[in-house]
Design a protein around this motif. Structure first.
Motif, PDB file in Angstrom:
ATOM      1  N   GLY A  27      -6.950 104.845  58.903  1.00 28.03           N
ATOM      2  CA  GLY A  27      -7.024 103.722  59.821  1.00 28.03           C
ATOM      3  C   GLY A  27      -8.409 103.467  60.333  1.00 28.03           C
ATOM      4  O   GLY A  27      -9.251 104.349  60.340  1.00 28.03           O
ATOM      5  N   LEU A  28      -8.613 102.268  60.769  1.00 34.44           N
ATOM      6  CA  LEU A  28      -9.822 101.900  61.503  1.00 34.44           C
ATOM      7  C   LEU A  28      -9.377 101.626  62.923  1.00 34.44           C
ATOM      8  O   LEU A  28      -8.663 100.676  63.171  1.00 34.44           O
ATOM      9  CB  LEU A  28     -10.465 100.657  60.889  1.00 34.44           C
ATOM     10  N   ASP A  35     -13.014 108.147  59.676  1.00 30.88           N
ATOM     11  CA  ASP A  35     -13.323 107.742  61.049  1.00 30.88           C
ATOM     12  C   ASP A  35     -14.823 107.769  61.363  1.00 30.88           C
ATOM     13  O   ASP A  35     -15.252 108.284  62.398  1.00 30.88           O
ATOM     14  CB  ASP A  35     -12.572 108.621  62.056  1.00 30.88           C
ATOM     15  N   ALA A  36     -15.617 107.215  60.478  1.00 38.50           N
ATOM     16  CA  ALA A  36     -17.053 107.096  60.764  1.00 38.50           C
ATOM     17  C   ALA A  36     -17.278 105.974  61.770  1.00 38.50           C
ATOM     18  O   ALA A  36     -16.668 104.908  61.677  1.00 38.50           O
ATOM     19  CB  ALA A  36     -17.821 106.811  59.477  1.00 38.50           C
ATOM     20  N   GLU A  37     -18.147 106.205  62.743  1.00 38.39           N
ATOM     21  CA  GLU A  37     -18.411 105.210  63.778  1.00 38.39           C
ATOM     22  C   GLU A  37     -19.428 104.191  63.262  1.00 38.39           C
ATOM     23  O   GLU A  37     -20.529 104.548  62.835  1.00 38.39           O
ATOM     24  CB  GLU A  37     -18.925 105.896  65.037  1.00 38.39           C
ATOM     25  N   VAL A  38     -19.047 102.923  63.295  1.00 37.16           N
ATOM     26  CA  VAL A  38     -19.859 101.866  62.707  1.00 37.16           C
ATOM     27  C   VAL A  38     -20.040 100.734  63.720  1.00 37.16           C
ATOM     28  O   VAL A  38     -19.068 100.270  64.313  1.00 37.16           O
ATOM     29  CB  VAL A  38     -19.182 101.312  61.426  1.00 37.16           C
ATOM     30  N   ASP A  75     -17.038  99.296  72.945  1.00 37.36           N
ATOM     31  CA  ASP A  75     -16.562  98.034  72.375  1.00 37.36           C
ATOM     32  C   ASP A  75     -17.464  97.515  71.270  1.00 37.36           C
ATOM     33  O   ASP A  75     -17.089  96.605  70.533  1.00 37.36           O
ATOM     34  CB  ASP A  75     -16.434  96.971  73.475  1.00 37.36           C
ATOM     35  N   SER A  76     -18.667  98.050  71.144  1.00 36.98           N
ATOM     36  CA  SER A  76     -19.595  97.545  70.139  1.00 36.98           C
ATOM     37  C   SER A  76     -19.467  98.274  68.801  1.00 36.98           C
ATOM     38  O   SER A  76     -20.188  97.963  67.868  1.00 36.98           O
ATOM     39  CB  SER A  76     -21.033  97.677  70.645  1.00 36.98           C
ATOM     40  N   THR A  77     -18.585  99.267  68.731  1.00 41.12           N
ATOM     41  CA  THR A  77     -18.426 100.023  67.486  1.00 41.12           C
ATOM     42  C   THR A  77     -16.956 100.136  67.117  1.00 41.12           C
ATOM     43  O   THR A  77     -16.065  99.859  67.910  1.00 41.12           O
ATOM     44  CB  THR A  77     -19.018 101.442  67.621  1.00 41.12           C
ATOM     45  N   THR A  99     -16.625  93.011  56.968  1.00 40.06           N
ATOM     46  CA  THR A  99     -16.784  92.669  58.382  1.00 40.06           C
ATOM     47  C   THR A  99     -16.094  93.725  59.236  1.00 40.06           C
ATOM     48  O   THR A  99     -14.917  94.026  59.047  1.00 40.06           O
ATOM     49  CB  THR A  99     -16.183  91.280  58.681  1.00 40.06           C
ATOM     50  N   ILE A 100     -16.836  94.289  60.170  1.00 34.69           N
ATOM     51  CA  ILE A 100     -16.329  95.331  61.054  1.00 34.69           C
ATOM     52  C   ILE A 100     -16.276  94.778  62.470  1.00 34.69           C
ATOM     53  O   ILE A 100     -17.278  94.286  62.994  1.00 34.69           O
ATOM     54  CB  ILE A 100     -17.234  96.574  61.032  1.00 34.69           C
TER      55      ILE A 100
END
Length: 304
Positions: free
Chosen positions: A19-20, A85-88, A26-28, A156-157
């Motif tokens: 999952g994402l 679950d890499a933070e992007v 809120d910016s990642t 798009t993230i």
């Protein structure tokens, strides 16, 4: 189809839900990359070491920077977490890229097993193994290999997504081939395709006996479990699964983690067996976004 799939490390998980999920900032958002494989005939192993996975945008975002070595052929009809679950940061990314530092393939050529490696000292080779020839990987260890998304769509993230996972399909059959001329080398020209996991689907092939049709008996009676289903993608890569009995009495072969597109589904029997089906085989199957497509074969005649 011989396409990457055993628990290899905390980054590689043979099954599970990816999952994402929005994180506290809120910016990642958190990104997972799930890896699967379309296999290839005559390939026995296709091992690569992935040293980096990153998204290209206004700034590159590294998702993986620790080496992971994997046999792509273990992932046929399965998938594994390559990145979890890499933070992007939110934004639009033009490409997803894989950097591969080395690898080897084991192939069956004219009845003989041969190994081709990027280096005689490639660390992924089993201990004591000597390569029979060279595997060339142009650009794989420098700029990396681009993952092709449908219609060259951007990635798009956003932090508003509750689930967004990138499914990457590494097509072994289309990615490795003999070099031109008589050099004896093999070359990796990767075909790596990607899509959001929610857009992937599956093909469920079933096999049943038609009314009045009996399987041949004798000393070795023929069973429906002796038949197999074959899935063929648009590039010609093939994946074979045996039909297995299900609780409802049907014999089923379920091809999972498929990118949207049109496939051919065939039925094969043991050597010496002749048969016909309705619908006739191979049959066409179109995979829609996040959907299951059923192809139901009925044996209309069987003999040997």
């Amino acid at each position: 189809m011989t396409t990457l799939r055993s628990l290899l490390s905390s980054l590689l998980l043979a099954t599970g839900v990816l999952g994402l999920a929005a994180c506290g900032d809120d910016s990642t958002a958190r990104v997972t990359v799930k890896l699967t494989d379309a296999p290839g005939d005559n390939f026995e192993k296709a091992v690569v070491t992935i040293t980096k996975v990153y998204l290209k945008g206004s700034e590159d975002v590294v998702l993986l920077d620790e080496p992971v070595t994997v046999n792509l052929l273990t992932l046929a009809n399965d998938a594994a977490d390559l990145v979890k679950d890499a933070e992007v940061p939110q934004g639009t990314y033009r490409e997803l890229r894989f950097v591969i530092s080395g690898g080897y393939i084991q192939v069956n050529e004219d009845g003989q097993r041969r190994i081709y490696a990027t280096s005689p000292n490639y660390a992924g080779l089993p201990e004591g193994t000597q390569a029979d020839g060279e595997l060339h990987m142009p650009s794989a260890s420098s700029s990396g290999l681009k993952v092709k998304f449908d219609k060259d769509a951007d990635v798009t993230i956003t932090s508003e997504d509750t689930q967004k996972v990138i499914l990457v399909d590494f097509d072994v059959a289309q990615s490795f081939g003999r070099a031109a001329g008589n050099s004896g080398r093999w070359v990796m020209g990767p075909v790596i395709k990607g899509a959001d996991l929610q857009f992937s689907g599956n093909v469920k092939a079933t096999l049943a006996l038609g009314t009045g049709v009996q399987l041949p008996g004798g000393d070795t009676p023929l069973e429906l479990s002796a038949f197999s289903a074959v899935l063929i993608n648009a590039d010609g890569s093939r994946e074979t699964l045996p039909f297995s009995a299900s609780p409802d009495g049907l014999f089923v072969a379920n091809f999972k983690f498929l990118l949207p597109g049109t496939y051919q589904v065939d039925v094969v029997a043991p050597a010496g067996v002749s048969f016909t089906t309705a619908p006739s085989h191979p049959a066409s199957a179109t995979i829609g976004s996040g959907a299951e497509t059923a192809v139901n074969f009925t044996l209309t005649s069987v003999s040997r």
